[in-house]
Enzyme design. Structure first.
Site, PDB file in Angstrom:
ATOM      1  N   ALA A 155     -33.066 -10.830  29.085  1.00 36.43           N
ATOM      2  CA  ALA A 155     -33.723  -9.559  29.400  1.00 36.43           C
ATOM      3  C   ALA A 155     -34.889  -9.307  28.441  1.00 36.43           C
ATOM      4  O   ALA A 155     -35.677 -10.208  28.192  1.00 36.43           O
ATOM      5  CB  ALA A 155     -32.713  -8.417  29.385  1.00 36.43           C
ATOM      6  N   CYS A 156     -34.980  -8.112  27.881  1.00 35.54           N
ATOM      7  CA  CYS A 156     -36.141  -7.757  27.056  1.00 35.54           C
ATOM      8  C   CYS A 156     -36.193  -8.498  25.725  1.00 35.54           C
ATOM      9  O   CYS A 156     -37.200  -8.435  25.027  1.00 35.54           O
ATOM     10  CB  CYS A 156     -36.161  -6.252  26.808  1.00 35.54           C
ATOM     11  SG  CYS A 156     -36.574  -5.274  28.275  1.00 35.54           S
ATOM     12  N   SER A 157     -35.125  -9.187  25.365  1.00 37.51           N
ATOM     13  CA  SER A 157     -35.122  -9.968  24.127  1.00 37.51           C
ATOM     14  C   SER A 157     -35.380 -11.443  24.375  1.00 37.51           C
ATOM     15  O   SER A 157     -35.221 -12.258  23.453  1.00 37.51           O
ATOM     16  CB  SER A 157     -33.784  -9.790  23.395  1.00 37.51           C
ATOM     17  OG  SER A 157     -33.655  -8.483  22.881  1.00 37.51           O
TER      18      SER A 157
END
Length: 373
Positions: A155-157
């Protein structure tokens, strides 16, 4: 064990952009149409009326003022509100590959290396255009890179996790250099008819070259001093779209097949976890927070970044200490912190230290300590 540096970064920005004013006009036109169409049910209390969005609401909630997008017309059409991205034949480059190649070429040029100097390609992003063949292998082929590649999703990481994977490969000697790219077409999984989130995401691609320090030649290099990853399971940010949806037709087209989140819970739970991780990482390195010149934080929400920076530094950060790019780019998922790093490091001199950090669904948190050589 080899020392590892970031020797080049790249950024691809789509040519089209949508302002808050344009986005709000589209949303409100759809809301009015919905309320007219369902007036009787709304009057009986069977359906809630759709409330208007506003520029003021968006800026206050997020700090976002605009976003770049792969397609503008489809998103702003009140009858569609989905990007218009035609399918391509199998012998054409995928959209993600095109974006990745553009960003990769800039990063490779900055690093002063060619395809023959790179041994691996990682495509790390919150969503992949297809499950297989891997986008990374397509990018590898398009650039003429020999070796290996794979896709990864945290995801966002995804980008910070990708940086650690690349660092480990180079440090252990399985690659001389790794190209890590983040093609994020976030508008493809955004529900533009959800008032609480229709403004959040934009599209972009970033690229990072990590290579052995003894082989790196550019004047500007950033040693990866340390990296730390953490995941904590949570349903507060979720997307249920997947290949098994066809096995349960009643779920097709439901809102949970797009981005959904419990924003207040995310803010309350993620911010302290991120600040604690960075602080503990610095403590383990015997590095005081006062030694940090910059925090390149995930660009999801201005208030989140300000709170995290305040807790890490023990005071309010200056705009240059925790730079913001989400006002122009919006949330670009894993690419956001890399954009901040790409655009806000010209003032670094040898020995200056910063932290590149991202956080998102999972929950996932990745923090990378970088020092200018």
């Amino acid at each position: 064990m080899h020392r590892v540096v970031i020797s080049g970064t790249g950024l691809y920005t789509p040519p089209e952009a949508i302002s808050n004013e344009e986005l709000v006009a589209s949303f409100n036109a759809w809301a009015d149409s919905y309320n007219r169409e369902h007036a009787e049910a709304i009057g009986r209390g069977e359906l809630p009326a759709q409330a208007h969005s506003s520029v003021e609401f968006i800026v206050k909630a997020s700090g976002i003022r605009s976003r770049y997008v792969v397609n503008k017309s489809g998103i702003l059409d009140p009858g569609r509100m989905v990007p218009d991205i035609p399918e391509r034949s199998d012998d054409q480059p995928s959209v993600m590959c095109e974006m990745a190649v553009a960003a990769a070429r800039e990063a490779m040029a900055a690093a002063g290396i060619g395809p023959g100097d790179i041994d691996a390609v990682l495509v790390a992003a919150s969503n992949m255009q297809r499950p297989y063949p891997a986008i990374a292998v397509e990018v590898q082929d398009a650039l003429g890179i020999r070796g290996w590649g794979f896709d990864m999703n945290v995801a966002c990481s995804s980008a910070t996790f990708g940086i650690q994977q690349a660092r480990d490969a180079v440090a252990m000697g399985s690659a001389r250099a790794v190209l890590m790219v983040n093609p994020e077409i976030c508008t493809g999984h955004l529900n533009f008819r959800d008032r609480d989130s229709h403004f959040i995401f934009g599209d972009v691609c970033t690229a990072v070259v990590l290579q052995r320090a003894d082989l790196a030649t550019p004047a500007e290099q950033y040693e990866v001093v340390d990296s730390r990853l953490q995941t904590l399971y949570s349903n507060n940010i979720r997307n249920n779209f997947g290949f098994l949806n066809r096995a349960a037709p009643d779920g097709i087209g439901q809102p949970d097949k797009l981005f959904v989140q419990e924003g207040r819970k995310v803010f309350k739970e993620v911010c302290p976890a991120v600040a604690t991780q960075i602080s503990e990482q610095l403590e383990a390195l015997a590095l005081p927070a006062s030694a940090l010149k910059r925090l390149w934080l995930h660009q999801a929400n201005l208030s989140m970044n300000q709170l995290i920076a305040r807790r890490v530094l023990g005071r309010d950060p200056s705009p240059i200490e925790a730079p913001t790019i989400l006002d122009e780019y919006a949330n670009t998922s894993s690419a956001g912190s890399v954009i901040a790093f790409h655009k806000h490091r010209d003032d670094f001199t040898a020995g200056d230290t910063g932290v590149l950090c991202s956080f998102g669904a999972g929950y996932s948190i990745g923090s990378i300590v970088l020092r200018r050589r």
